[in-house]
Scaffold this motif. Structure first.
Motif, mmCIF file in Angstrom:
data_model
loop_
_atom_site.group_PDB
_atom_site.id
_atom_site.type_symbol
_atom_site.label_atom_id
_atom_site.label_comp_id
_atom_site.label_asym_id
_atom_site.label_seq_id
_atom_site.Cartn_x
_atom_site.Cartn_y
_atom_site.Cartn_z
ATOM 1 N N GLU A 39 -5.827 82.940 -22.532
ATOM 2 C CA GLU A 39 -5.508 83.575 -21.248
ATOM 3 C C GLU A 39 -6.806 83.981 -20.539
ATOM 4 O O GLU A 39 -7.676 84.605 -21.153
ATOM 5 C CB GLU A 39 -4.700 84.864 -21.486
ATOM 6 N N PRO A 40 -6.991 83.651 -19.260
ATOM 7 C CA PRO A 40 -8.191 84.113 -18.562
ATOM 8 C C PRO A 40 -8.098 85.618 -18.258
ATOM 9 O O PRO A 40 -7.012 86.110 -17.974
ATOM 10 C CB PRO A 40 -8.165 83.298 -17.261
ATOM 11 N N VAL A 41 -9.224 86.320 -18.355
ATOM 12 C CA VAL A 41 -9.230 87.765 -18.075
ATOM 13 C C VAL A 41 -9.905 87.997 -16.724
ATOM 14 O O VAL A 41 -10.991 87.476 -16.461
ATOM 15 C CB VAL A 41 -10.010 88.529 -19.190
ATOM 16 N N ALA A 42 -9.247 88.772 -15.850
ATOM 17 C CA ALA A 42 -9.835 89.113 -14.544
ATOM 18 C C ALA A 42 -10.213 90.590 -14.546
ATOM 19 O O ALA A 42 -9.338 91.452 -14.634
ATOM 20 C CB ALA A 42 -8.839 88.809 -13.436
ATOM 21 N N GLU A 43 -11.524 90.863 -14.478
ATOM 22 C CA GLU A 43 -11.964 92.263 -14.447
ATOM 23 C C GLU A 43 -12.719 92.570 -13.154
ATOM 24 O O GLU A 43 -12.625 93.646 -12.599
ATOM 25 C CB GLU A 43 -12.866 92.565 -15.650
ATOM 26 N N VAL A 44 -13.505 91.584 -12.688
ATOM 27 C CA VAL A 44 -14.323 91.813 -11.483
ATOM 28 C C VAL A 44 -13.499 91.467 -10.241
ATOM 29 O O VAL A 44 -13.402 92.254 -9.295
ATOM 30 C CB VAL A 44 -15.601 90.946 -11.537
ATOM 31 N N LEU A 45 -12.892 90.297 -10.254
ATOM 32 C CA LEU A 45 -12.013 89.882 -9.160
ATOM 33 C C LEU A 45 -10.581 90.296 -9.531
ATOM 34 O O LEU A 45 -10.271 90.465 -10.718
ATOM 35 C CB LEU A 45 -12.107 88.358 -8.972
ATOM 36 N N PRO A 46 -9.689 90.443 -8.536
ATOM 37 C CA PRO A 46 -8.360 90.994 -8.854
ATOM 38 C C PRO A 46 -7.467 90.058 -9.670
ATOM 39 O O PRO A 46 -6.569 90.517 -10.375
ATOM 40 C CB PRO A 46 -7.751 91.261 -7.476
ATOM 41 N N TYR A 47 -7.671 88.748 -9.518
ATOM 42 C CA TYR A 47 -6.831 87.762 -10.219
ATOM 43 C C TYR A 47 -7.734 86.685 -10.811
ATOM 44 O O TYR A 47 -8.857 86.500 -10.350
ATOM 45 C CB TYR A 47 -5.840 87.112 -9.232
ATOM 46 N N PRO A 48 -7.214 85.919 -11.785
ATOM 47 C CA PRO A 48 -8.054 84.829 -12.314
ATOM 48 C C PRO A 48 -8.372 83.841 -11.193
ATOM 49 O O PRO A 48 -7.486 83.426 -10.440
ATOM 50 C CB PRO A 48 -7.154 84.168 -13.373
ATOM 51 N N LEU A 49 -9.652 83.484 -11.054
ATOM 52 C CA LEU A 49 -10.049 82.537 -10.002
ATOM 53 C C LEU A 49 -10.191 81.119 -10.560
ATOM 54 O O LEU A 49 -9.960 80.147 -9.845
ATOM 55 C CB LEU A 49 -11.369 82.998 -9.352
#
Ligand code: A2P
Length: 347
Positions: free
Chosen positions: A182-192
């Motif tokens: 699963e991709p994790v999005a921490e900096v941007l709001p959603y996985p890019l």
């Protein structure tokens, strides 16, 4: 001996900051002394400049003393906190954040478009939003020949616009997805990675996000007219560092694609790139690391007799941010504009 200047980069460890450092060296800007400033987190780091390692310092009142030019790219709140301090101490600040761009006392400059505005500065000059800079380079030369009445823009914006951490996040997400995780999005709001989403800047009551309104308001300020009708849809795409834009222009009379091509083939900061036989046009991977904005796919808008369509790609970190800022500094040196006419008073 020619004059040299004491320069500080505020946000030196960021995506734009490191590019500023590289550009000062590669463009041989007359640097007498260079200070690299960032947050407390970066204290003790060092970055190379002209064969030397320069230690990064935390920004402070003291660090901003004895500086002629501050190139700031550390976000709006950091600029708001430190720009007027730097001006009070005698520096001219070229600010890459959106903090001062619409302030009537602050010139907003793309050197190929409105260099004359630099003469009015009071200590702070704003570097426009990246998508706006790239668009103005292609539209201004056409607007000079026949005024543009309406602009409809759609953008395809890279991760670099959200900083070095967002670029790293796209790489991490990509490798996670390729491993079946699963991709994790921490900096941007959603996985890019393997995805895209409408631009993540705050939404306004108008329904437009702030990035879209920057394209509207900043373009008008740079062109020196409120008359142009502008609308934009900004989208974040999984590209590392160059933005792309689809631009529809409406004029009062027809503008032939060939005439537009001829004008753009010698416009400053623009490189025309079209091979219709090969369906080869500007791409972000080719715009990355280049100074010019690549423009192509110039065609008649089949829905409007006075409409023109074009496509462009430009390096967001370079011309969209760091290069434009260094060009403003070069303009100040060339025109001898480093002494602010009046001390800046923050509003
Ligand atoms: P630091 O690396 O110490 O956090 P980017 O746009 O690539 O995210 O980079 C942002 C830049 O702004 C970095 O150099 C970062 O420094 C700097 N920065 C962020 N917050 C502050 C702050 N409060 N004071 C000074 N520099 C800051």
């Amino acid at each position: 001996m020619s004059k040299t200047y004491r320069v500080a980069i505020l946000g030196a460890t960021g995506a734009v900051g490191t590019e500023l450092l590289e550009l000062l060296e590669s463009r041989n800007f007359p640097v007498a002394e260079l200070k690299l400033l960032a947050s407390e987190r970066s204290v003790g780091r060092s970055l190379p400049f002209k064969g030397e390692n320069i230690i990064v310092e935390a920004v402070s009142d003291r660090a901003l003393e004895n500086v002629d030019i501050v190139l700031a790219s550390a976000g709006g709140s950091t600029s708001k906190a430190w720009a007027s301090v730097a001006v009070e101490k005698g520096a001219v600040v070229i600010d890459n954040s959106s903090a001062f761009r619409m302030n009537p006392d602050v010139p907003l400059i793309v050197p190929e478009v409105n260099p004359q505005a630099a003469a009015d500065h009071k200590g702070i000059i704003a570097n426009p939003n990246c998508t706006t800079i790239l668009m103005t380079l292609a539209v201004w030369p056409l607007h000079q020949v026949r005024p543009v009445q309406r602009i409809v823009a759609a953008t395809y914006q890279s991760a670099s616009g959200a900083g070095a951490k967002a670029m790293a996040e796209v790489k991490t997400q990509s490798s996670a997805i390729l491993k079946g995780e699963e991709p994790v999005a921490e900096v941007l709001p959603y996985p890019l990675a393997f995805n895209l989403f409408p631009h993540n800047s705050p939404l306004t009551d108008s329904g437009y996000c702030e990035e879209e309104l920057k394209m509207v308001n900043e373009t008008r300020k740079i062109f020196g007219t409120q008359e142009i009708r502008i609308t934009a849809t900004c989208v974040r795409v999984p590209v590392l560092r160059a933005h792309s834009e689809a631009i529809n222009l409406e004029f009062a009379e027809p503008f032939s694609p060939d005439e537009a091509r001829e004008i753009l083939s010698h416009a400053p900061g623009v490189k025309l790139l079209e091979d219709w036989g090969k369906n080869y046009f500007p791409m972000p991977i080719e715009a990355s690391g280049r100074d010019e904005v690549l423009v192509g796919r110039i065609r008649q808008d089949i829905s409007h007799p006075c409409g023109l369509e074009l496509w462009l790609c430009g390096d967001q970190i370079r011309k969209g941010a760091a290069l434009n800022a260094v060009q403003i500094a070069e303009l100040l040196v060339e025109k001898n504009l480093l002494q602010p006419t009046k001390a800046y008073v923050a509003r």
